[in-house]
Design a protein around this motif. Structure first.
Motif, PDB file in Angstrom:
ATOM      1  N   LYS A  98      -2.501 -10.468   7.280  1.00 38.09           N
ATOM      2  CA  LYS A  98      -2.679  -9.092   6.498  1.00 38.09           C
ATOM      3  C   LYS A  98      -4.289  -8.929   6.775  1.00 38.09           C
ATOM      4  N   SER A 115       0.723   2.985  -0.571  1.00 35.96           N
ATOM      5  CA  SER A 115       1.957   3.439   0.316  1.00 35.96           C
ATOM      6  C   SER A 115       2.297   4.771   0.313  1.00 35.96           C
ATOM      7  N   ALA A 141       7.763  -3.484   6.379  1.00 33.36           N
ATOM      8  CA  ALA A 141       7.755  -1.768   6.163  1.00 33.36           C
ATOM      9  C   ALA A 141       7.117  -1.030   6.948  1.00 33.36           C
ATOM     10  N   GLN A 142       5.941  -1.440   7.458  1.00 29.95           N
ATOM     11  CA  GLN A 142       5.248  -0.688   8.330  1.00 29.95           C
ATOM     12  C   GLN A 142       6.070  -0.556   9.849  1.00 29.95           C
TER      13      GLN A 142
HETATM   14  C1  S3P Z   1       2.745  -1.435   3.619  1.00 29.82           C
HETATM   15  C2  S3P Z   1       3.579  -2.568   3.938  1.00 29.82           C
HETATM   16  C3  S3P Z   1       3.268  -3.968   3.968  1.00 29.82           C
HETATM   17  C4  S3P Z   1       2.084  -4.081   2.808  1.00 29.82           C
HETATM   18  C5  S3P Z   1       0.876  -3.208   3.123  1.00 29.82           C
HETATM   19  C6  S3P Z   1       1.644  -1.649   3.042  1.00 29.82           C
HETATM   20  C7  S3P Z   1       3.510  -0.186   3.922  1.00 29.82           C
HETATM   21  O1  S3P Z   1       2.655  -4.294   5.234  1.00 29.82           O
HETATM   22  O2  S3P Z   1       1.603  -5.459   2.966  1.00 29.82           O
HETATM   23  O3  S3P Z   1       0.094  -3.217   2.446  1.00 29.82           O
HETATM   24  O4  S3P Z   1       2.734   0.837   3.256  1.00 29.82           O
HETATM   25  O5  S3P Z   1       4.207   0.097   4.462  1.00 29.82           O
HETATM   26  P1  S3P Z   1       3.731  -5.007   6.068  1.00 29.82           P
HETATM   27  O6  S3P Z   1       4.692  -3.963   6.753  1.00 29.82           O
HETATM   28  O7  S3P Z   1       3.031  -5.784   7.286  1.00 29.82           O
HETATM   29  O8  S3P Z   1       4.573  -6.097   5.350  1.00 29.82           O
END
Ligand code: S3P
Length: 432
Positions: free
Chosen positions: A342, A21, A164-165
């Motif tokens: 996912k 991330s 978070a994305q």
């Molecule tokens: C991530 C957020 C998460 C996580 C992904 C990385 C990021 O996804 O599962 O591997 O870097 O912001 P989601 O935003 O779909 O929860």
């Protein structure tokens, strides 16, 4: 790939690659800062290279020198139209964050991805952006996305899906938008974007209210480049942590691991299960907390986790389920809805593959129940991964304990951890 039992346990001091991330953000944010930034310990995996190529295609000078990535940022509003569509492979983080960023640029872009990414939901990011005035066309809510750059209005948005994305995509849109934007997240999610933007001098602040948070951004403030040292990835470490816990005669030390409290649910869950884990040398590095972690073989108990915990460890349920399958009592993990969207339907694959390995597990209303299979030997079970890196690595860890597992389509591991096989074998694993 085949994973067979380890004869000697999982041991040693293991250098885990950079956090995925933070590596994505270490390309995106420097690319829109004004000036040169050096990034050390970046993860060079397929997903991160997709983000890097996208910015090179949009005119950002990025080169490698003495193991560091040097990025010459062009400023908030100065990316250039790529010649071709931007292909983002398997990477959901690239897709959601770039959609937010590109919505306010001055040109049109098309984002595409592989089969898995093309089946993942994008409305969750396009809908709030369209409310800000973005012009985005999708294909039934999925990729390819055609993004026509536009001048956006600042936003007052509440995000109900814990992601978070989505949050980061909206923050990137707000950064290049005049005025004050307010983004509320109902459930706190990983905050690497906010932390890095603060160090780059963005006008951004966060308030926490219990499990929720509110992010305020005053847009159009130029970003000042800062050098970045990417900490090592807790999600990648998790495979070594659980392998050491469930295999006898194991003792591993992992250094410089990011234990950001918005993401450390796995450590909390394992401690509740009775894991022998020591966290030491804790430091604050540019707002991110890093520490060394020592793990020894442990007798684990099952545990019950509520849906709040799911938000703090969303990527770690595949490997936590492996730990639960080797515990002394059953486990219940609640609120796993997001696992269904996912890189694969992870909830289905965890359940399906555990059952193939002789373990009793069951899904009810997106909650997962696992009844352990301690001391059972399994030979030649086929593990279905649907090209999902975390499913492949998790069942490789299970193979190190219970017997020979055949893990299909294991090349997906390059998505996040290209050196996994080599490093796991060096620590005592038996992957061929
Ligand atoms: C991530 C957020 C998460 C996580 C992904 C990385 C990021 O996804 O599962 O591997 O870097 O912001 P989601 O935003 O779909 O929860």
């Amino acid at each position: 790939m085949f994973s067979e039992q380890t004869k000697i346990g999982i041991n040693g001091s293991i250098k885990i690659p950079g956090d995925k991330s933070i590596s994505h953000r270490s390309i995106i944010i420097p690319s829109i800062a004004s000036g040169i930034c050096e990034v050390s310990n970046i993860l060079k995996s397929d997903d991160v290279l997709r983000t890097m190529n996208a910015f090179i295609e949009m005119g950002v000078e990025i080169k490698e020198e003495n193991k560091k990535i040097i990025i010459n940022g062009k400023g908030l509003d100065a990316l250039t139209k790529p010649k071709n569509e931007l292909y983002l492979g398997n990477s959901g983080t690239s897709a959601r964050l770039l959609t937010g960023l590109l919505a306010s640029q001055k040109f049109e872009t098309v984002l595409t991805g592989d089969k898995s990414l093309s089946s993942r939901p994008m409305k969750r990011i396009t809908k709030p952006l369209i409310e800000m005035g973005a012009k985005i066309e999708d294909q039934n809510g999925k990729l390819p996305l055609r993004i026509k750059g536009a001048i956006l209005n600042n936003c007052k948005t509440q995000i109900d899906i814990p992601s978070a994305q989505i949050k980061s995509g909206l923050i990137l849109a707000a950064l290049n938008t005049e005025g004050i934007s307010c983004i509320k997240e109902k459930h706190v999610t990983r905050n690497h974007t906010e932390i890095m933007l603060e160090t780059f001098g963005a006008d951004i602040s966060t308030k926490k209210f219990g499990n929720s948070s509110e992010i305020i951004i005053n847009g159009k403030k130029e970003l000042t480049p800062k050098n970045i040292d990417v900490p090592s990835d807790l999600s990648s470490s998790s495979f070594f942590i659980v392998a050491a816990l469930i295999n006898k005669n194991s003792n591993v030390t992992l250094k410089n691991i990011n234990i950001n409290p918005t993401r450390n649910g796995l450590l909390i869950a394992l401690e509740r299960m009775g894991a022998n884990i020591k966290i030491f040398n804790q430091k604050n590095r540019a707002g991110e907390i890093v520490a060394d972690i020592n793990v020894k073989s442990s007798e684990l108990n099952g545990c019950e986790l509520d849906e709040k915990m799911a938000k703090l460890m969303i990527d770690e349920f595949p490997i936590l389920s492996i730990a639960a399958s080797q515990a002394n009592s059953p486990s219940y993990f609640n609120g796993l809805d997001e696992l269904r969207v996912k890189e694969s339907d992870r909830l289905e694959l965890i359940n399906n593959n555990l059952n193939r390995c002789g373990c009793y597990s069951k899904i009810k209303n997106n909650d997962l129940f696992i009844n352990p299979i301690k001391n059972k030997q399994i030979i030649n079970s086929e593990i279905r991964t649907d090209f999902d890196h975390r499913i492949a690595m998790s069942f490789a860890v299970l193979g190190s304990k219970i017997g020979k597992l055949h893990i299909n389509e294991s090349n997906s591991i390059n998505t996040s951890f290209p050196s996994f096989k080599e490093q796991f074998n060096r620590a005592g694993g038996n992957l061929t």
